[in-house]
Design a protein around this motif. Structure first.
Motif, PDB file in Angstrom:
ATOM      1  N   UNK A   5       0.837  -1.207   0.000  1.00  0.00           N
ATOM      2  CA  UNK A   5       0.000   0.000   0.000  1.00  0.00           C
ATOM      3  C   UNK A   5       0.869   1.254   0.000  1.00  0.00           C
ATOM      4  N   UNK A   6       1.933   1.248   0.803  1.00  0.00           N
ATOM      5  CA  UNK A   6       2.832   2.401   0.831  1.00  0.00           C
ATOM      6  C   UNK A   6       3.517   2.605  -0.518  1.00  0.00           C
ATOM      7  N   UNK A   7       3.909   1.523  -1.149  1.00  0.00           N
ATOM      8  CA  UNK A   7       4.545   1.622  -2.459  1.00  0.00           C
ATOM      9  C   UNK A   7       3.553   2.168  -3.493  1.00  0.00           C
ATOM     10  N   UNK A   8       2.310   1.713  -3.408  1.00  0.00           N
ATOM     11  CA  UNK A   8       1.274   2.196  -4.319  1.00  0.00           C
ATOM     12  C   UNK A   8       1.024   3.692  -4.118  1.00  0.00           C
ATOM     13  N   UNK A   9       0.997   4.142  -2.887  1.00  0.00           N
ATOM     14  CA  UNK A   9       0.756   5.552  -2.590  1.00  0.00           C
ATOM     15  C   UNK A   9       1.923   6.428  -3.051  1.00  0.00           C
ATOM     16  N   UNK A  10       3.137   5.902  -3.034  1.00  0.00           N
ATOM     17  CA  UNK A  10       4.313   6.675  -3.423  1.00  0.00           C
ATOM     18  C   UNK A  10       4.531   6.689  -4.929  1.00  0.00           C
ATOM     19  N   UNK A  11       3.888   5.782  -5.664  1.00  0.00           N
ATOM     20  CA  UNK A  11       4.070   5.693  -7.107  1.00  0.00           C
ATOM     21  C   UNK A  11       3.372   6.870  -7.791  1.00  0.00           C
ATOM     22  N   UNK A  12       4.142   7.703  -8.500  1.00  0.00           N
ATOM     23  CA  UNK A  12       3.596   8.879  -9.180  1.00  0.00           C
ATOM     24  C   UNK A  12       3.741   8.786 -10.687  1.00  0.00           C
ATOM     25  N   UNK A  13       3.989   7.625 -11.225  1.00  0.00           N
ATOM     26  CA  UNK A  13       4.203   7.502 -12.670  1.00  0.00           C
ATOM     27  C   UNK A  13       2.931   7.807 -13.462  1.00  0.00           C
ATOM     28  N   UNK A  14       1.766   7.472 -12.939  1.00  0.00           N
ATOM     29  CA  UNK A  14       0.517   7.766 -13.623  1.00  0.00           C
ATOM     30  C   UNK A  14       0.169   9.245 -13.562  1.00  0.00           C
ATOM     31  N   UNK A  15       0.618   9.932 -12.524  1.00  0.00           N
ATOM     32  CA  UNK A  15       0.317  11.353 -12.372  1.00  0.00           C
ATOM     33  C   UNK A  15       0.934  12.164 -13.503  1.00  0.00           C
ATOM     34  N   UNK A  16       2.109  11.782 -13.961  1.00  0.00           N
ATOM     35  CA  UNK A  16       2.760  12.507 -15.035  1.00  0.00           C
ATOM     36  C   UNK A  16       1.953  12.412 -16.316  1.00  0.00           C
ATOM     37  N   UNK A  17       1.441  11.244 -16.634  1.00  0.00           N
ATOM     38  CA  UNK A  17       0.630  11.068 -17.834  1.00  0.00           C
ATOM     39  C   UNK A  17      -0.643  11.894 -17.749  1.00  0.00           C
TER      40      UNK A  17
END
Length: 60
Positions: A5-17
């Motif tokens: 869950x923490x890794x999912x919350x920290x992942x911002x790769x979709x935000x850039x798109x």
């Protein structure tokens, strides 16, 4: 599970798109607005020229 869950919350790769998509949409809206304004100005100019040419042809 908490690590996942923490890794999912920290992942911002979709935000850039999503940001690029929003920027592209904003540019598209600005371009459409500018083209509509330019189109009506061109229409007025061509109608004025057409009227002047028609009057000139009738006088000759």
């Amino acid at each position: 599970m908490k690590t996942l869950i923490n890794r999912f919350m920290a992942d911002e790769s979709g935000a850039t798109a999503i940001e690029y998509g929003l920027i592209a949409a904003l540019i598209a809206v600005a371009a459409i607005t500018a083209m509509q304004s330019l189109g009506s100005e061109l229409s007025t100019t061509f109608n004025t020229v057409d009227s002047a040419l028609s009057e000139g042809n009738q006088a000759a």
